[in-house]
Design an enzyme around this catalytic site. Sequence first.
Site, short mmCIF file in Angstrom:
data_model
loop_
_atom_site.label_atom_id
_atom_site.label_comp_id
_atom_site.label_asym_id
_atom_site.label_seq_id
_atom_site.Cartn_x
_atom_site.Cartn_y
_atom_site.Cartn_z
N PRO A 76 -99.85 42.75 28.44
CA PRO A 76 -99.83 43.66 27.29
C PRO A 76 -99.12 43.00 26.12
O PRO A 76 -97.90 42.85 26.14
CB PRO A 76 -99.01 44.84 27.82
CG PRO A 76 -98.07 44.23 28.81
CD PRO A 76 -98.78 43.05 29.41
N CYS A 78 -89.94 43.07 26.26
CA CYS A 78 -90.24 42.76 24.86
C CYS A 78 -89.02 42.15 24.17
O CYS A 78 -87.93 42.73 24.19
CB CYS A 78 -90.68 44.02 24.12
SG CYS A 78 -91.08 43.70 22.37
N GLY A 103 -101.09 35.78 29.51
CA GLY A 103 -100.95 36.32 28.18
C GLY A 103 -101.60 35.43 27.14
O GLY A 103 -102.82 35.35 27.05
#
EC number: 1.3.1.-
Length: 327
Positions: free
Chosen positions: A7, A98, A223
């Site tokens: 994500p 994050c 990713g």
Amino acid sequence: MQIALAPMEGLVDEILRDVLTRIGGIDWCVTEFIRVSDRLLPAATYRKLAPELFAGARTCAGTPMRVQFLGSDPQCLADNAAFACTLGAPVVDLNFGCPAKTVNKSRGGAVLLKEPELLHAIVREVRRTVPAEIPVTAKMRLGFADKDGALDCARALAEGGASQIVVHARTKLEGYKPPAHWEWVARVQEAVAVPVFANGEVWTLDDWRRCREISGVDDIMLGRGLVSRPGLARQIAAVRAGERPQEMSWGELQPLLLDFWQRARRKLAPRYAPGRLKQWLAMLTRTYPEAVALFAEVRREQDCARIDRLLGMPLQEQRLPDVATFL
């Protein structure tokens, strides 16, 4: 062995999720994080960030999609996760990785790795609140400034009820700078009884092989490496199946790039759509010389019609989206 699409906020939206999962090799994907602070988010938030929820929680290729939340309030996260489950979320994922400064300043993402007790409380409350048949998973980094607490954080997540843990093998302060510390993934897997996914610095098949050897885990989340080399998951899946991996050619990618552009034009106002194309093209330059040449042509271009022509869009399709889209 499972291969997941990471994500990536501001990059892997529903358009790119669809394009990449159509190429193949991806077992599941995750939404961009949905930020939760102090209220129950409306269904409109999910229509914007997780539209696949309203189509069986799968991309057009049929790849399952998980819903990811970011925040620090256990009860508020749990309430929002429970609501997402009523909309069809098959898995709830929690973001503790994050590294963005703005996110960390508001007590979200990797900054929470300083507080293993809070990690445990968040996962425990989400696990207690969502239906028992809905898995709760988590993504973490190896720490904020150092790796000293990585194993404590992983244990906190697993003991709180996370059924899988993705480990981005760097600290927050290391950001995205190489190397990724795959050996720490092995240490995390030894410390917890749930499956662990390795994440970070896998750009090629050889990287994947080294990651698998050093980390000792079979499961992987891709990713930037997959966005830059869209056929990478398919190659890994081929090796996994005992088949010969094939590099994805530029000719095979071109129609998908054009589809991505057309859909970005429908979704975004004309002044924003070119930026989305340039963002992906810039990453593709790592793999394709043809992308280098195309990026050089479009990098300063803001006129959507001219970009249509540069991408070779058929003349009958070279038209602006209905202006009502942006009203």
